[in-house]
Design a protein around this motif. Structure first.
Motif, PDB file in Angstrom:
ATOM      1  N   GLU A  50       0.668  -1.188   0.048  1.00  0.00           N
ATOM      2  CA  GLU A  50       0.094  -0.053   0.031  1.00  0.00           C
ATOM      3  C   GLU A  50       0.954   1.145  -0.022  1.00  0.00           C
ATOM      4  OE1 GLU A  50      -3.594   1.898   2.490  1.00  0.00           O
ATOM      5  OE2 GLU A  50      -2.445   0.205   3.352  1.00  0.00           O
ATOM      6  N   CYS A  51       0.731   2.001  -1.268  1.00  0.00           N
ATOM      7  CA  CYS A  51       1.515   3.404  -1.089  1.00  0.00           C
ATOM      8  C   CYS A  51       2.951   3.174  -0.786  1.00  0.00           C
ATOM      9  CB  CYS A  51       0.776   4.491  -0.279  1.00  0.00           C
ATOM     10  SG  CYS A  51      -0.910   4.706  -0.267  1.00  0.00           S
ATOM     11  N   THR A  78      -1.387  -5.546   1.139  1.00  0.00           N
ATOM     12  CA  THR A  78      -2.912  -5.346   0.981  1.00  0.00           C
ATOM     13  C   THR A  78      -3.317  -6.152  -0.571  1.00  0.00           C
ATOM     14  OG1 THR A  78      -4.909  -4.069   1.273  1.00  0.00           O
ATOM     15  CG2 THR A  78      -3.111  -3.140   0.208  1.00  0.00           C
TER      16      THR A  78
END
Length: 335
Positions: free
Chosen positions: A157-158, A267
């Motif tokens: 994630e990011c 994720t």
């Protein structure tokens, strides 16, 4: 803890530190001289005016843009610069930014910080060290994904936003923005505290941080988990296959814990085995799997590393647009 990077044949040591669970990577090496033209905010101001005009013509674009930027600031990825705060001479840069929509996700905007934008013939990317290429071979990652019958994938994630930039270098990542997105106010100066997707230094620094997460925690993780972190990720996409379901379930849990040690959150999990998916929290699954009835519904077709993966049949698929050009005779063309 250092990463050796080279520029013009001269090695530069980049320190790695961990603060508040997030790794810190320098964008161009501590002590490396950076001389940027004293143009201050001229280019960024011009680009911001153009952005304001575009927002005035497109209310949805404006709403999406403001929402994105305010989330970046609220999440601590960017900070407002105090009035009168002076950076070191030649260590200041203002990055223009613009918004783009993903072709397959028309409702999702991404704000791009243009580190390649030139002013007085120079850009930020011109003075950043790209560092060594630490990306795994794409073909190798895909081939290893096909090696065993139980496959699973995930996404960090990011990823770039989870790797911080040292405070001494953050003034190279300044930008202009209206407080709370209120364009009636005068734009203020902000600066990023994390790595940017458009900076040439970011891929090497972030890949190094991910690899270092495995190396630093190898005493608390299995060799297979560390090896997966080192060899089965292509940037932020992780693809792995193992021999049986039990092994997959254990490795998924171990990878999640291992990445968390470096500040990375895995994720968008997916798998070709329902038994594996059932052990993954719903909110951690890929979007297509969140509302899926695993007992009766077919597993979806997902895009991963440029190809389509049919998780139900465990096959790679391709979509081709076939059409004839005007006046063409003979075979159709593939696009």
């Amino acid at each position: 803890m250092t990463l050796t990077m080279r520029t013009m044949g001269a090695p530069c040591e980049i320190p790695t530190r961990v603060i508040s669970g997030m790794k810190i990577e320098a964008i161009n090496g501590e002590g490396v001289p950076v001389q940027l033209p004293p143009i201050f905010t001229k280019m960024a101001e011009q680009r911001l005016k153009g952005l304001q005009v575009k927002m005035g013509k497109n209310p949805q674009f404006k709403a999406d843009y403001i929402d994105f930027m305010e989330k970046v600031i609220a999440s601590g990825y960017a900070e407002e610069v105090s009035d009168g705060e002076k950076p070191k001479e030649g260590r200041e840069w203002y990055i223009p930014h613009h918004g783009v929509y993903h072709p397959r996700k028309p409702d999702k905007i991404r704000v791009v910080f243009d580190c390649a934008a030139k002013c007085s013939g120079i850009s930020l990317n011109d003075v950043l060290l790209p560092g060594p290429n630490l990306m795994n071979d794409l073909q190798g990652v895909l081939m290893r994904f096909r090696e065993y019958p139980v496959a699973f994938s995930s996404d960090i994630e990011c990823m770039f936003y989870q790797v911080k930039v040292p405070e001494s270098q953050r003034d190279l990542l300044r930008f202009l923005w209206w407080p709370k997105g209120d364009m009636s106010q005068k734009p203020k100066v902000y600066r990023m505290g994390v790595h940017l997707f458009g900076a040439v230094s970011a891929p090497s620094c972030c890949n190094y941080s991910l690899r270092r997460t495995g190396t630093d925690n190898k005493c608390n993780a299995s060799p297979e988990a560390v090896n997966t972190l080192h060899n089965n990720f292509y940037m932020d996409d992780g693809l792995k296959s193992v021999a049986d379901v039990e092994r997959a379930i254990h490795l998924v849990s171990e990878l999640k814990t291992l990445c968390k040690e470096g500040g990375f959150n895995l994720t968008k999990w997916s798998s070709n085995k329902r038994e594996v998916l059932k052990e993954i929290p719903v909110m951690d699954r890929a979007k297509e799997l969140m509302d899926l009835d695993l007992e009766s519904s077919q597993l979806p077709i997902e895009r991963t590393l440029g190809v389509l993966w049919n998780a139900e049949t465990d096959e790679f698929q391709f979509r081709c647009q076939i059409r004839k050009t005007e006046g063409q005779e003979g075979p159709c063309c593939l696009y």
